[in-house]
Structures are given as C-alpha cells and as structure tokens.
Design an enzyme around this catalytic site. Structure first.
Site, PDB file in Angstrom:
ATOM      1  N   ASP A  15       0.871  -1.209   0.114  1.00  0.00           N
ATOM      2  CA  ASP A  15      -0.027   0.091  -0.130  1.00  0.00           C
ATOM      3  C   ASP A  15       1.008   1.392   0.070  1.00  0.00           C
ATOM      4  O   ASP A  15       0.586   2.326   0.811  1.00  0.00           O
ATOM      5  CB  ASP A  15      -0.905   0.199   1.326  1.00  0.00           C
ATOM      6  CG  ASP A  15      -1.660  -1.235   1.268  1.00  0.00           C
ATOM      7  OD1 ASP A  15      -2.303  -1.806   0.332  1.00  0.00           O
ATOM      8  OD2 ASP A  15      -1.919  -1.833   2.511  1.00  0.00           O
ATOM      9  N   GLU A 172     -11.052   0.277  -3.550  1.00  0.00           N
ATOM     10  CA  GLU A 172     -10.551   0.658  -2.333  1.00  0.00           C
ATOM     11  C   GLU A 172      -9.061   1.571  -2.938  1.00  0.00           C
ATOM     12  O   GLU A 172      -8.948   1.473  -3.925  1.00  0.00           O
ATOM     13  CB  GLU A 172     -10.191  -0.380  -1.418  1.00  0.00           C
ATOM     14  CG  GLU A 172      -9.408  -1.613  -2.170  1.00  0.00           C
ATOM     15  CD  GLU A 172      -9.126  -2.887  -1.215  1.00  0.00           C
ATOM     16  OE1 GLU A 172      -9.936  -3.159  -0.317  1.00  0.00           O
ATOM     17  OE2 GLU A 172      -8.138  -3.702  -1.866  1.00  0.00           O
TER      18      GLU A 172
END
Length: 516
Positions: A15, A172
C-alpha cells in the site's frame, strides 16, 4: 540505458503512498499489527530508498491490545506534503479507526493522532484551489468523499459517494489528484489477490460526476504469466524532471500452482504515460529502464546489528507492542536484552523483535546468551504460522506451527565441545534452489519425491539449526516454505525474521540478515 531493480522496497511493504518535495521523495507503507507503525522512506530518484523511521513510533500514537488479530492494525496510509507540512492519514483497524498525523519533517517528530469521525478504510487527502481539504475513503458502497478540517480532524458535512470503479469487487485505496483542468481518481479493485487491478476516472470537481477511463483497468497482471502478480494499490507521482511514475504493491510468487509468496506484498515502481488525457501505467517489470531519471543510490543498509547504539535502528519491529516494551539496549552493553512476556509464539503477547525478509534467498544468524531462559530465532507470518530454532537448558530445538498443528520437529542436546552452555549461534537459511518436497522433517532423513508422492511445489525451503564453535552450520531440519505464505495462512502481511524469548531473559550479542 540505465535499469533499476524492482521491487524498489523489497519485503513486506504494501500500500505505498508517495509525495515529492523539490528533488526529494518520501514514501509510506502499511504495517498492520507491527510496531512502530507506518515505515517511512526517503529517495532522490524513486528507485533507491532508505529507511528513515516511522510515523507512529511511540505508544501515545499507537497502542495495540494483545486481542488485536494478525493482519489488523495499520492499513493503507496516504502521505502528502501541503503548505510546508507533511500530512499522513491512515486507518487503525481494530483500534482508533481513521487518524491523521502531521510533521514538519518526515523524520519526525510526528504529532499525536487526530481521530476522524469517518467510517471505512484507506483514507486519502487532497486540497483544491480554494484550500478545501477533501478526504476520500473506501466504504462498503464504494469510494466516498467528505470535507474535513485537517487542523482539527473535524468532518465538515456528510460524506457523499463519488465512484465505485469498473464493477470489480472491493473498490478501495483511492487517491485523488488535480492535473490540469481535471481531477483524477485512482483506485484499486478486484481484491488484493491475483485479480488485483487499478482503474482511473476523471471529473471537473472532486465530487464528480466521474468519467471512467475507456481502458480500465489501466493496470492488472491477472491471468498472465508475468513474474510480478497481485499488482494494485498505486499512487501517482510526477518526478522533478516532469516524467510520471506510479508506486504500487505487487508480489513475487514461486513454486507449483497456485504459487506462493512469503515475503508479502512489496513496493514496485513503473513508468506512466499520458494518452488522450489519461494516465496509463506500464506493466510492472523486474528490471525496467530508468527513463530520464538519474539513479542516486544510498549506501546499503547494514546486514549486521551489533546493538551498540542507544536505540534500535528503524528496521526493527515488534508484534503489537513497541520494541522498548520488552527489549532493552541499556542493561548489557553491546547486547539486546529481551524479557519474556508470553510463553509461546503461538499466542499474542510474546516478546519478538524482527526484521522483514527482503530477499527470497537469505540467511539469518544471531548469537544468544540464553542462560537459564528459553530464546530463539524465528521466521514468522502470524501466531498460527511460524518456524523457529531455540535454545533451552542445553538443548537446541526446532519447532513448527502450521495452522492447528504445533510440533517439535527436531532437537539436539549439546555435549562437550559444542559451545558454551547458554551461549550459542542460532541460524536459519531460506533458499529457493533445491527446494525439498513437503513433509521433510529432520535433516538426513532418507526421502525422495517418488516415495512421498508429492512434488517439491513450495516457493522455498527453510533450513534451521545452529553453528558449532568452529563456525560450521549444523542443520537440524528443513521445512517447506509454503506454510509461511499468504496463500496458505491468509492475511495481508509477509515474513518477519527475528529474535524472541519465551521464558526468563536472554541477551543477543548480534543479529545478521544477509540476502543473496
């Protein structure tokens, strides 16, 4: 032509979020149940990165209970530089929820967290030309946006839906950018496994309406034979020379189907071109060209730590607690002293201090004075998936925990000439060549693939043992590495290799982690 090595941040570092200040680049990644939280990196070329610390580096910012589950904790930070200040927003799953911290310098100190009364995960920050701060986040219904006051954390009005992607599951990881007259919304979808993908849309306003790119998903390695898989959760950055790039997560699976990755999701870099007003990232390569960027490498991070400093280097992390909770550098000069808190790596609460496995082939060694305690060297994925070699009252023991099964694989009582009682060099090697079939237990066991009826299909083999006084490696067991992978264990993390104590206290003279 210059080339660089991918991943640019190897080992469990998912991420990624990146920002630029002049010719300097800063990167943040997820940390989940490990503390300190949110590793921070610095680069001058986007290709070579050095660790500079953590954004959540003290208990007043981040404190986990033992009840926190593995793969909960700190998710998907966004790192931005605005108005002369660094801003980092993230989600603490199983804890404080969405929080915001700030700093004048990425090295810190970072502020105590401001809580945000927003649901969901993966929050993002963007400022418009009027100075309005927008927070986008992933909710069950897709990506939503809300105005916030970043100075106080106050949410200014209700959040509104903005885009839900191209129709794949789990939209997301949103990131919003102003480029020219358009606002671009980048998100991940398809799940963080092999179907992971990146899609983009654009609008004239942060709230939309959003027009999806005709080429969506703009990047995905699903259903390909590319060595890098699970590509997604990216962040765009314009380099100081005007070129565009994307940092994103990916994995390097190995072995027989379905293939396995033990290092976790790592940070990769790929160039981006603009076509018809859309940012299009190139497929991720292991040796891509540097393009117009000039490589500016840092000195390599030391493989060995002799524990001579007053504080631990930023590569070290602990499970659910900050290392200072159970680890001391001031009790015995030149040693890291660990005091037992839990009796087994099978349960939360055990004192463990480790480093991420960054190379598929590597060797870890540590010299431990366990005295009358029980201490060892472990490679850990979570409480239900780990291998370790430990010293306990004159015996060296290899243990394995695989799901509901926990067993002592091998043990050896040390006789005269095998080292001083309580003081021993423990070692584990991880290799991707000459991978052994599953169910191999002790070294020296007579086995063959035909006899076992199972192929050597794992990504690697983990060999555990100890060194003798003359430096020879006495391997006690070789274990299949597939059981320490996400494909078997589930979750979002990767392997961490380190030292632990489960009874009494132990002093570690040094630790060394080398990769091939």
């Amino acid at each position: 032509m210059e080339f660089f090595d991918n991943p640019v941040v190897p080992g469990f570092s998912p991420d990624p979020s990146v920002c630029r200040v002049g010719r300097d680049y800063y990167l943040a990644t997820s940390s989940f149940e490990y503390a300190p939280g949110v590793p921070l990196w610095h680069s001058r070329d986007l290709m070579n990165w050095r660790r500079i610390g953590h954004a959540l580096d003290r208990p007043s910012q981040l404190s986990f209970p033992d009840t926190l589950l593995s793969s909960e904790g700190v998710y998907a930070p966004t790192l931005r530089h605005h108005d002369g200040r660094f801003w980092l927003i993230t989600t603490v799953v199983g804890g404080a929820g969405n929080i915001l911290v700030t700093a004048d310098s990425p090295e810190g100190p970072w502020s105590d967290p401001l809580p945000l009364a927003l649901p969901g995960i993966d929050p993002d920050l963007a400022w418009d030309e009027d100075g309005v701060c927008w927070c986008l986040f992933s909710a069950a219904s897709g990506i939503r946006a809300a105005r916030i006051d970043p100075a106080t954390g106050a949410v200014l009005g209700e959040s509104v839906p903005v885009w839900s992607g191209s129709g794949l599951q789990y939209p997301e990881g949103p990131h919003l950018y102003r480029v020219g007259e358009w606002w671009y919304l980048l998100l991940s979808e398809g799940g963080t496994e092999r179907g992971h993908a990146l899609s983009v849309a654009r609008a004239r306003s942060p709230l939309g309406p959003y027009e999806p790119c005709p080429a969506n998903p703009v990047l995905s390695h699903r259903s390909t034979d590319r060595p890098v898989q699970n590509t997604g959760h990216g962040d765009l950055i314009q380099a100081h020379d005007g070129s565009w790039w994307m940092v994103l997560l990916g994995t390097r699976p190995r072995g027989y189907t379905p293939q396995y990755h033990g290092l976790g999701r790592e940070t990769f870099l790929t160039p981006v071109t603009w076509e018809d007003g859309w940012p299009l990232p190139r497929p991720v390569e292991e040796r891509p060209p540097a393009g117009s960027l000039t490589p500016s490498p840092f000195p390599p991070e030391p493989a060995r730590d002799d524990f001579d400093s007053v504080r631990l280097a930023p590569c070290w992390v602990s499970v659910r607690q900050h290392p200072a909770t159970g680890a001391r550098l001031d009790e015995r000069p030149g040693h890291l002293v660990l005091h037992a808190r839990g009796e087994s790596l099978d349960r939360p609460g055990t004192v463990f201090v480790g480093r991420r496995q960054e190379s598929p082939d590597c060797s870890a060694r540590t010299l431990v004075d366990a005295g009358t305690g029980r201490a060892g060297l472990a490679v850990r994925l979570d409480e239900a998936h780990h291998y370790e070699v430990e010293y306990d009252a004159g015996t060296v023991r290899v243990r394995a925990r695989i799901g509901p099964l926990a067993t002592t694989v091998a043990e050896r009582s040390l006789g005269p000439g095998n080292g001083h009682p309580g003081r021993i060099t423990l070692r584990l090697d991880i290799r991707t060549t000459d991978v052994l079939p599953p169910m191999v237990t002790t070294v020296g066991q007579d086995f063959s693939g035909d006899a076992l009826g199972a192929r050597a299909g794992g990504p690697d083999t983990v060999v555990l043992g100890h060194e003798t006084a003359d430096g020879r490696f006495e391997a006690l067991a070789s274990l299949d590495g597939r059981y320490l992978t996400t494909e078997v264990a589930g979750g979002f993390t990767g392997r961490v290799i380190g030292m632990y104590v489960t009874r009494g206290s132990a002093a570690f003279d040094w630790f060394e982690l080398t990769g091939s």
